[in-house]
Scaffold this active site. Structure first.
Site, PDB file in Angstrom:
ATOM      1  N   VAL A 185       0.828  -1.205   0.000  1.00 55.53           N
ATOM      2  CA  VAL A 185       0.000   0.000   0.000  1.00 55.53           C
ATOM      3  C   VAL A 185       0.865   1.259   0.000  1.00 55.53           C
ATOM      4  O   VAL A 185       0.368   2.353   0.232  1.00 55.53           O
ATOM      5  CB  VAL A 185      -0.975   0.007   1.197  1.00 55.53           C
ATOM      6  CG1 VAL A 185      -1.922  -1.172   1.113  1.00 55.53           C
ATOM      7  CG2 VAL A 185      -0.233   0.007   2.529  1.00 55.53           C
ATOM      8  N   ASP A 186       2.157   1.102  -0.270  1.00 54.45           N
ATOM      9  CA  ASP A 186       3.082   2.236  -0.264  1.00 54.45           C
ATOM     10  C   ASP A 186       3.516   2.595  -1.691  1.00 54.45           C
ATOM     11  O   ASP A 186       4.626   3.081  -1.903  1.00 54.45           O
ATOM     12  CB  ASP A 186       4.307   1.916   0.594  1.00 54.45           C
ATOM     13  CG  ASP A 186       5.050   3.180   1.007  1.00 54.45           C
ATOM     14  OD1 ASP A 186       4.383   4.184   1.337  1.00 54.45           O
ATOM     15  OD2 ASP A 186       6.291   3.177   1.000  1.00 54.45           O
TER      16      ASP A 186
END
Length: 450
Positions: free
Chosen positions: A310-311
């Site tokens: 999710v980065d």
């Protein structure tokens, strides 16, 4: 404050391509040289700085050149303290640090000779002895200063501990001879003491990306000084006709959008000035093959959701600027299953429709995501959502047993859990290898249990 002018050089051009100017109030402006703009095959430095003889004002100039400074504070802090330079004095900092900008660009005092040149394996590199390599890795692992006499020849973006190195033809690690200006070829990423497994996790995620068909930077996992470190092949390097190593000009999506690194997540920006799917669409539309790039971005987004990355912020996507003006997205890099770390947010780097986390995603969010990225037909979006999600999931599912039995059971369980969540929201059948895997539970005692 005194006015300051700096030459901006591109590794592929014999002469400066333009000039960066700071006025007496600290304002910045950039202009390409007229000779460069009229040169056949000239390329722009950025989508945000298209080739034109007209100068660019502060609002466009500052974010691009700010992104050339490394995000980590070490070198910046030293220069700021020693020279009494404020963090917002971009030109003042580049006066001292601009010769070592990451990539093919350098920013130098006017009239300075080039500091970045092609590298010859035979004369421009020196092997790193084992004891010294151990000391470098230990320093990065413990987030201490590098050993005396070690200067990172290519300061790198991001918050992870890393250093740019070169792999010689015999496989040994080396560094450029001081002041040679030769390029590095690899990045050595060293997990810190609080994230000891990051090297092996990123290795597995990058390997999965490559195995299911994405163009992905090559990686290998090396045990050095008792730490598993990740060696990443640089995608912005090539060999010229004489066999020398040369740099390829690239920029990340933050630079392409004219955003400072502080706005690399959608949640930090504002409408019209943020990294979101609409901004990505504008970037993809400017590439040489928007349709292909759009498909790759959709599939990469689904892959990241499945593996728990999710980065995927604006500095973890990049463009390659090819001779003659062609533009394409780079191979994938910096893929880490961040959802395995409960100390990090599960908020997505950019929203999928109106969803800010994986668990919030519904069929309508995927539809809005596809519409925003540039697929206008509702029927096409419905068809493509099912096709892309099914294809990526099935390819990943074929590797779950290998990942689980190879010492990465928490990652395999996380991928399976994410598949059940996302495919369930899309009314798509979950592949058999993911149906019955243990649910991913979370961290305990510093490592992952399921």
């Amino acid at each position: 404050m005194e006015a300051l002018a700096l030459d901006v050089r591109l590794d592929t051009s014999a002469d400066p391509v333009g000039v960066l100017v700071r006025d007496q109030r600290g304002g910045l402006a950039f202009a390409y040289s007229e000779a460069y703009v009229s040169q056949p095959g000239a390329i722009s430095l950025s989508l945000s700085l298209p080739l034109t003889p007209e100068p660019f004002e502060e609002a466009v100039t500052r974010p691009f050149f700010d992104n050339l400074l490394q995000e980590r504070d070490g070198a910046l802090s030293d220069i700021m303290a020693r020279e009494a330079i404020a963090r917002d004095d971009i030109a003042g900092l580049l006066f001292h640090l601009g010769k070592d900008c990451a990539g093919a660009l350098s920013v130098l005092p006017v009239g300075s000779p080039p500091t970045k040149v092609p590298g010859d394996y035979q004369k421009d590199y020196q092997p790193i002895e084992g004891d010294r390599l151990d000391a470098i890795v230990e320093s990065l692992h413990k987030r201490r200063r590098l050993p005396a006499g070690t200067d990172d020849p290519s300061p790198l973006a991001g918050m992870q501990s890393k250093i740019a190195l070169t792999v010689l033809p015999d496989g040994s690690l080396a560094e450029p001879v001081p002041s040679s200006g030769a390029p590095t070829t690899h990045i050595l990423k060293v997990p810190d003491q609080d994230h000891i497994h990051d090297g092996s996790l990123e290795y597995e995620a990058m390997r999965l990306s490559q195995e299911i068909g994405f163009s992905t930077a090559d990686v290998s996992l090396l045990p050095i000084a008792g730490v598993n470190v990740l060696l990443v092949t640089r995608f912005d390097r090539a060999r010229d006709k004489d066999g020398r190593i040369v740099r390829i000009h690239q920029e990340d999506f933050a630079q392409a959008l004219g955003l400072p690194s502080a706005l690399k997540y959608e949640r930090r920006g504002a409408p019209g000035r943020r990294f979101d799917v609409d901004a990505v669409r504008r970037i993809l539309d400017a590439t040489s093959d928007p349709a292909v790039e759009r498909e790759l971005f959709i599939q990469a987004t689904l892959f990241d959701l499945f593996v728990g990355n999710v980065d995927a912020h604006a500095k973890n996507f990049a463009l390659l600027h090819e001779p003659g003006g062609g533009i394409s997205t780079s191979p994938r890099y910096d893929i880490l299953p961040t959802r395995l770390d409960d100390t990090l947010t599960d908020e997505l780097a950019y929203k999928i429709g109106d969803a800010t986390t994986l668990d919030e995603i519904r069929k309508e969010d995927i539809d809005l995501f596809l519409k925003t990225v540039g697929i206008p037909s509702a029927a096409a979006r419905q068809r493509l959502a099912k096709r892309y999600a099914t294809e990526v999931a099935n390819k990943l599912a074929g590797h779950l047993d290998r990942v689980g039995k190879g010492g990465q059971k928490p990652l395999a369980d996380l991928i399976a859990s994410n598949m059940r969540t996302l495919l369930g929201a899309l009314d798509i059948e979950v592949p058999d290898p993911a149906k019955d895997r243990d649910a991913y539970i979370g961290r305990a005692g510093g490592w992952l249990l399921s």
